[in-house]
Motif scaffolding. Structure first.
Motif, PDB file in Angstrom:
ATOM      1  N   THR A   2       0.824  -1.208   0.000  1.00  0.00           N
ATOM      2  CA  THR A   2       0.000   0.000   0.000  1.00  0.00           C
ATOM      3  C   THR A   2       0.860   1.259   0.000  1.00  0.00           C
ATOM      4  O   THR A   2       0.606   2.204  -0.764  1.00  0.00           O
ATOM      5  N   PHE A  41     -13.952  -9.812   3.625  1.00  0.00           N
ATOM      6  CA  PHE A  41     -13.871  -8.361   3.515  1.00  0.00           C
ATOM      7  C   PHE A  41     -15.208  -7.768   3.946  1.00  0.00           C
ATOM      8  O   PHE A  41     -16.124  -7.621   3.129  1.00  0.00           O
ATOM      9  N   TYR A  68     -14.926  -2.315   5.695  1.00  0.00           N
ATOM     10  CA  TYR A  68     -13.615  -2.044   5.116  1.00  0.00           C
ATOM     11  C   TYR A  68     -13.776  -0.974   4.038  1.00  0.00           C
ATOM     12  O   TYR A  68     -14.602  -1.105   3.137  1.00  0.00           O
ATOM     13  N   ARG A  69     -12.976   0.081   4.114  1.00  0.00           N
ATOM     14  CA  ARG A  69     -13.035   1.147   3.119  1.00  0.00           C
ATOM     15  C   ARG A  69     -11.713   1.346   2.401  1.00  0.00           C
ATOM     16  O   ARG A  69     -11.682   1.668   1.208  1.00  0.00           O
ATOM     17  N   HIS A  70     -10.600   1.172   3.119  1.00  0.00           N
ATOM     18  CA  HIS A  70      -9.287   1.442   2.526  1.00  0.00           C
ATOM     19  C   HIS A  70      -8.902   0.369   1.506  1.00  0.00           C
ATOM     20  O   HIS A  70      -8.480   0.694   0.382  1.00  0.00           O
ATOM     21  N   VAL A  71      -9.059  -0.901   1.862  1.00  0.00           N
ATOM     22  CA  VAL A  71      -8.708  -1.975   0.926  1.00  0.00           C
ATOM     23  C   VAL A  71      -9.552  -1.899  -0.346  1.00  0.00           C
ATOM     24  O   VAL A  71      -9.010  -1.966  -1.461  1.00  0.00           O
ATOM     25  N   ASP A 100      -0.574  -2.812  10.616  1.00  0.00           N
ATOM     26  CA  ASP A 100      -1.876  -2.808  11.273  1.00  0.00           C
ATOM     27  C   ASP A 100      -1.779  -2.514  12.762  1.00  0.00           C
ATOM     28  O   ASP A 100      -2.806  -2.431  13.447  1.00  0.00           O
ATOM     29  N   VAL A 156      -9.678   1.763  11.957  1.00  0.00           N
ATOM     30  CA  VAL A 156     -10.358   0.475  12.060  1.00  0.00           C
ATOM     31  C   VAL A 156     -10.004  -0.209  13.376  1.00  0.00           C
ATOM     32  O   VAL A 156     -10.769  -1.017  13.894  1.00  0.00           O
ATOM     33  N   THR A 216      -5.892  -6.328  10.847  1.00  0.00           N
ATOM     34  CA  THR A 216      -6.583  -6.825   9.658  1.00  0.00           C
ATOM     35  C   THR A 216      -5.863  -6.330   8.408  1.00  0.00           C
ATOM     36  O   THR A 216      -4.986  -5.475   8.465  1.00  0.00           O
ATOM     37  N   GLU A 220      -7.379  -4.500   6.371  1.00  0.00           N
ATOM     38  CA  GLU A 220      -7.830  -3.113   6.348  1.00  0.00           C
ATOM     39  C   GLU A 220      -6.914  -2.227   7.186  1.00  0.00           C
ATOM     40  O   GLU A 220      -6.523  -1.132   6.773  1.00  0.00           O
ATOM     41  N   ASN A 273      -3.597  -1.798   5.353  1.00  0.00           N
ATOM     42  CA  ASN A 273      -3.710  -0.856   4.253  1.00  0.00           C
ATOM     43  C   ASN A 273      -3.777   0.579   4.778  1.00  0.00           C
ATOM     44  O   ASN A 273      -3.098   1.479   4.271  1.00  0.00           O
ATOM     45  N   GLU A 274      -4.573   0.785   5.825  1.00  0.00           N
ATOM     46  CA  GLU A 274      -4.663   2.120   6.424  1.00  0.00           C
ATOM     47  C   GLU A 274      -3.309   2.552   6.964  1.00  0.00           C
ATOM     48  O   GLU A 274      -2.895   3.709   6.796  1.00  0.00           O
TER      49      GLU A 274
END
Length: 588
Positions: free
Chosen positions: A49, A98, A102-105, A519, A525, A529, A531, A534-535
């Motif tokens: 990411t 998923f 989850y918004r970022h992934v 993570d 989040v 995870t 997610e 990724n964040e």
């Protein structure tokens, strides 16, 4: 192969196999100017990411990865028999799903091209409409979302409906209703709590104490334990109440389709590398990211008050120094602390706090089956299993794949992917925790716990028989030491224990050119995870942009969504918090 996407996957894997590069320089045609070179140390979701966000903003990026790109989210080739030109059977660290919150992934997936997909890799999502509680008796199947399609799937046949009703009659009398009503009141307390109270009070309390389950009715404690151990591999007596309740809030909002990205629950339509990781790596290569696979980061060298270089060891054992303008440490929490030499800590003593974070085990095993008759049309929770097993039958979601045609020796028709969430509880067959079982014992024990749930159903025939088992594959991160009689784990999972927020960093550090991605950061989040990874990668990329003074737009960060109907109560609670008073619903 007949499937063009499948053939493309083979080409991608061939390209990835040649990605190990011997030298560690950043030179290439059209190289970025000085001050734009980034070394990303780790090629999991967080590292990929960060590389993605930075390469799209004009930086020159090289990713150094010890094993395989994708980290714990990847799928991998097994060494099981292969015939007639098929691909190896796919294995994985553990099945992944998923959730809609989850918004970022998903946002990243939309930016990864995939042949024939308008929305890139995101279009490889498949909704999962039901969840099944598999018990020693009739199973209980329920819709995973409030839609006619999901409800219809959960009562697809009269036998399935009756099996669920009988399961309810068998299991529900054991549910402690008054305790569950009390738990609903506790959730209401959290939902109406302001952010300051969530971090200042509930973050510092173990979930078992927040739920008032310590010393409570054993059946109530079982419910609380099942929720925490199967969903996030957390032990209820250790996990932060803030983390668990925050996830509950997110799931609740997802179920009513508020603030979510797509269906409440989704999986991919093929093995993870085929559907996501390989196309992602291919896209990043085309954008100019270099990958040094087989390169293990050994340490960081300090020069002039910042990081001067990273010491990297190749697969052949040769050590070299990597120079860059910025270093993004995208390693897991338990791994990154090995880089903190006295010289590094002298520049930023707060980095030592990461070593106080807690990790536990949640690791998967795949059972390759000769039948494609799934236990459930969705996720499965073997809720009475000693090892807190969860699983999913994969073939029903891989619509573009025929497992017998495309993989292995042609005998496997489905894959039951199972997560083992409790590695410390004694098993049924050997009376030992999974940590003290050999790989063969783990496989036999897990299979026995699954089969126990198949024997008590009254109306539906058994889905699985011992003769259906073709083979199995245990996550290669688990290493058995026969002399000591114990396993080690290369890939444990971060557990957000009570009070751990204070020890979790942000993307920037006190060292001008060192940044963190993972993570374990202070993510919205708030959970270990994909997610969160990724964040965390986005947070690191944004910190690099800040340090470089870049005018490029920052990577999007999506806030946690709370229940809007409680905004007034949360505003009132903020006043009560600063006045030193309890939440209105926090009754004795």
């Amino acid at each position: 192969m007949a499937d063009s996407e499948f053939s493309r996957r083979t080409l991608l894997l061939g390209a990835a196999a040649g990605a190990v590069v011997a030298n560690t320089s950043f030179r290439r045609a059209g190289a970025a100017p000085p001050g734009r070179r980034v070394a990303v140390l780790g090629g999991g979701i967080a590292g990929l990411t960060a590389a993605h966000e930075l390469i799209e903003r004009g930086f020159e990026v090289t990713v150094y990865e010890r094993r395989m790109l994708g980290g714990k989210a990847r799928s991998m080739d097994t060494d099981l028999p292969v015939t007639d030109g098929r691909c190896p059977l796919p294995g994985e660290h553990g099945f992944r799903f998923f959730p809609g919150f989850y918004r970022h992934v998903p946002e990243t997936m939309r930016r990864i091209p995939f042949p024939g997909n308008r929305n890139g890799v995101w279009d490889n999502f498949v909704p999962v409409l039901t969840a099944t509680a598999a018990i020693d008796g009739p199973n209980l199947t329920a819709p995973f979302e409030l839609s006619l399609e999901a409800i219809g799937k959960s009562v697809a046949t009269p036998e399935l409906l009756l099996d669920t009703l009988l399961g309810g009659l068998t299991y529900v009398p054991r549910v402690p209703y008054l305790d569950l009503l009390g738990f609903a009141q506790r959730l209401l307390t959290y939902f109406t709590s302001c952010d300051e109270r969530r971090l200042g009070q509930w973050e510092r309390m173990a979930f078992i104490d927040f739920a008032r389950a310590r010393g409570a009715n054993p059946n109530y404690l079982f419910v609380i334990s099942t929720v925490t151990r199967t969903l996030v591999a957390a032990k209820e007596n250790l996990a932060s109440a803030n983390t668990i309740c925050k996830v509950a809030e997110s799931f609740l909002l997802t179920l009513i389709d508020r603030g979510s990205d797509g269906a409440p629950d989704r999986v991919l339509n093929a093995p993870t590398n085929e559907a996501w990781i390989d196309p992602w790596v291919e896209y990043l290569k085309q954008r100019g990211v270099r990958f040094e696979v087989g390169s293990e980061v050994q340490g960081l060298e300090v020069e002039g008050g910042q990081i001067g270089s990273a010491v990297v060891r190749s697969a052949g054992g040769a050590a070299s120094r990597v120079e860059a303008d910025y270093f993004v440490a995208a390693l897991a929490a338990e791994q990154v602390v090995r880089l903190w030499s006295p010289e590094v800590l002298a520049l930023d003593p707060d980095l030592e706090r990461i070593s106080q974070l807690f990790v536990d085990w949640m690791t998967g095993i795949q059972f390759y089956l000769r039948t494609d008759n799934p236990i459930s049309a969705g996720h499965i929770g073997f809720i009475e299993s000693p090892w807190r097993l969860t699983g999913i039958n994969q073939a029903q979601f891989w619509k573009g794949r025929d497992i017998a045609r495309d993989y292995g020796d042609g005998q496997v028709r489905d894959i039951l992917s199972v997560d083992i969430s409790d590695w410390d509880a004694p098993g049924m067959l050997y009376g030992k925790p999974a940590k003290q079982c050999s790989p063969d014992e783990i496989a036999r024990e897990t299979w026995a716990q699954i089969m126990k749930t198949q024997s008590g159903r009254l109306l539906l025939p058994d889905t699985l028989h011992d003769s259906d088992l073709h083979s199995w594959f245990l996550d290669p991160g688990i290493h058995w030491d026969p002399a000591a009689g114990v396993n080690s784990n290369d890939d444990p999972l971060l557990v957000n224990t009570a009070g751990s927020w204070d020890n979790r960093p942000t993307g920037a550090t006190g060292i001008p050119n060192l940044f963190l991605a993972g993570d374990y950061l202070r993510t919205n989040v708030d959970l270990a995870t994909m997610e969160g990874a990724n964040e965390g990668g986005r947070m690191a990329a944004n910190a690099v942009l800040d340090a470089a003074g870049s005018p490029a737009p920052r990577a999007a960060l999506f806030p946690h969504v709370s229940i809007a109907e409680f905004d007034g109560a949360r505003a009132l609670d903020r006043d009560r918090w600063f006045a030193g008073r309890p939440n209105l619903f926090d009754l004795p």
